[in-house]
Write a protein that holds these residues in place. Structure first.
Motif, mmCIF file in Angstrom:
data_model
loop_
_atom_site.group_PDB
_atom_site.id
_atom_site.type_symbol
_atom_site.label_atom_id
_atom_site.label_comp_id
_atom_site.label_asym_id
_atom_site.label_seq_id
_atom_site.Cartn_x
_atom_site.Cartn_y
_atom_site.Cartn_z
ATOM 1 N N VAL A 155 -28.923 -11.967 -11.164
ATOM 2 C CA VAL A 155 -30.060 -11.169 -10.696
ATOM 3 C C VAL A 155 -29.647 -10.275 -9.530
ATOM 4 N N GLU A 156 -28.882 -10.850 -8.599
ATOM 5 C CA GLU A 156 -28.451 -10.063 -7.444
ATOM 6 C C GLU A 156 -27.537 -8.921 -7.865
ATOM 7 N N LEU A 157 -26.580 -9.222 -8.748
ATOM 8 C CA LEU A 157 -25.671 -8.171 -9.202
ATOM 9 C C LEU A 157 -26.409 -7.094 -9.989
ATOM 10 N N THR A 158 -27.351 -7.531 -10.854
ATOM 11 C CA THR A 158 -28.126 -6.560 -11.631
ATOM 12 C C THR A 158 -28.975 -5.688 -10.720
ATOM 13 N N SER A 159 -29.618 -6.326 -9.752
ATOM 14 C CA SER A 159 -30.446 -5.553 -8.816
ATOM 15 C C SER A 159 -29.608 -4.572 -8.013
ATOM 16 N N GLU A 160 -28.436 -5.062 -7.554
ATOM 17 C CA GLU A 160 -27.564 -4.173 -6.788
ATOM 18 C C GLU A 160 -27.051 -3.031 -7.653
ATOM 19 N N ALA A 161 -26.711 -3.351 -8.939
ATOM 20 C CA ALA A 161 -26.232 -2.301 -9.833
ATOM 21 C C ALA A 161 -27.317 -1.270 -10.114
ATOM 22 N N ARG A 162 -28.548 -1.744 -10.329
ATOM 23 C CA ARG A 162 -29.654 -0.808 -10.559
ATOM 24 C C ARG A 162 -29.908 0.064 -9.335
ATOM 25 N N SER A 163 -29.827 -0.596 -8.162
ATOM 26 C CA SER A 163 -30.028 0.188 -6.931
ATOM 27 C C SER A 163 -28.957 1.264 -6.782
ATOM 28 N N GLN A 164 -27.712 0.879 -7.053
ATOM 29 C CA GLN A 164 -26.637 1.868 -6.967
ATOM 30 C C GLN A 164 -26.797 2.942 -8.029
ATOM 31 N N ALA A 165 -27.251 2.522 -9.246
ATOM 32 C CA ALA A 165 -27.479 3.509 -10.306
ATOM 33 C C ALA A 165 -28.564 4.501 -9.911
ATOM 34 N N GLU A 166 -29.640 3.987 -9.301
ATOM 35 C CA GLU A 166 -30.714 4.890 -8.862
ATOM 36 C C GLU A 166 -30.209 5.864 -7.802
ATOM 37 N N VAL A 167 -29.366 5.323 -6.898
ATOM 38 C CA VAL A 167 -28.822 6.208 -5.864
ATOM 39 C C VAL A 167 -27.947 7.286 -6.489
#
Length: 304
Positions: A215-227
């Motif tokens: 969950v943490e990695l997915t959330s971080e990846a999504r956040s980076q993707a949004e950025v």
């Protein structure tokens, strides 16, 4: 001739008497010379000896170290837990005269029976004073030494010496063995259940940790993707704005082509609109700013 007939029997009797007066002691034996049941001589050295014929007799005993295996007997240790015990003893005759007086004419067989009774009493005495766990343990040498000393003191009156005593078997009775095995099996099953429970708990913790990491990695990846997506959109808009500022007509043309592409997608796309619509501005002339002459027909349907 008559004289010869008299001499031959005398010689024969003399020879027989001489031979019957000789006895041989083997190196593995000890001998007693008895006269009317009384001990007249003791012979412990190997060799030839002499006795009075018809009056004296020679009794031999085994001078080697002998073995005795006791019969299994039931012993109750200090904690009232019954055990089946048997022992192995090694002994030898040390005093032949005392041995003869103690066991009589029965010899080693009588000594074996009396020594077995002595050992049984010593085993009960020693093992009855300690808990069963000590009897069943591997370090039983002190117990065997105590049994040997007790048996040695009591066997001295028989003219024998107890050299060694070994406990060959110390088991529970059959019914106790069944109960003990059942208890051991239940304990092992309980330990196995505990291990399984601890393993399941550890697996659950690992699984929860892995899920949290996902969950943490997915959330971080999504956040980076949004950025990254936001930065790309911003860069795209800057490029569009720069292109529009340099050539507004080319920008309008590319935007119209993009609109055509999006509107006419699919195998069965159709649009119904006026031919003079601004949507077809770049399809009516070579330049987007010069309108094409209006056709005489009515509404036209464009399809792709």
């Amino acid at each position: 001739m008559a004289r010869l007939n008299f001499i031959l029997p005398v010689v024969a009797v003399a020879v027989i008497g001489a031979l019957s007066s000789i006895y041989i002691v083997d190196e593995r034996e000890k001998a007693l010379v008895l006269q009317f049941g009384q001990v007249k001589a003791v012979r412990e050295e190997p060799g030839i000896g002499f006795k009075v014929p018809l009056i004296q007799e020679v009794v031999t005993y085994d001078g080697r170290i002998l073995s005795l295996m006791t019969q299994p007997l039931e012993v109750t240790p200090l904690d009232d837990r019954r055990l089946i015990v048997d022992a192995f003893a090694r002994w030898r005759i040390t005093d032949v005269v005392e041995f003869r007086e103690s066991v009589g004419s029965e010899g080693e067989a009588a000594a074996q029976a009396r020594l077995e009774r002595i050992l049984s009493a010593a085993i009960r005495e020693v093992l009855g004073s300690v808990p069963s766990n000590r009897v069943l343990s591997e370090d039983r040498i002190p117990l065997m030494v105590q049994i040997r000393e007790i048996a040695r003191r009591q066997a001295q009156s028989l003219g024998i010496d107890v050299i060694d005593v070994r406990l060959t078997r110390t088991d529970l009775p059959e019914q106790n063995l069944t109960a003990t095995y059942a208890r051991m099996q239940a304990e092992r099953q309980r330990e196995a259940a505990d291990e399984i429970a601890r393993g399941n708990e550890a697996a659950q913790r690992i699984r929860a940790s892995a899920d949290r990491t996902v969950v943490e990695l997915t959330s971080e990846a999504r956040s980076q993707a949004e950025v990254v997506r936001g930065e790309a959109d911003a860069q795209r808009n800057r490029i569009y704005a720069d292109a529009f500022g340099r050539d507004p007509e080319f920008f309008a043309f590319t935007r119209s082509l993009t609109s055509y592409q999006r509107a006419l997608q699919g195998d069965n796309s159709s649009i119904v609109m006026e031919p003079t619509s601004e949507f077809f501005e770049y399809l009516r002339s070579d330049r987007g700013g010069a309108p094409a002459p209006a056709p005489s027909a009515g509404p036209v349907t464009e399809g792709q």
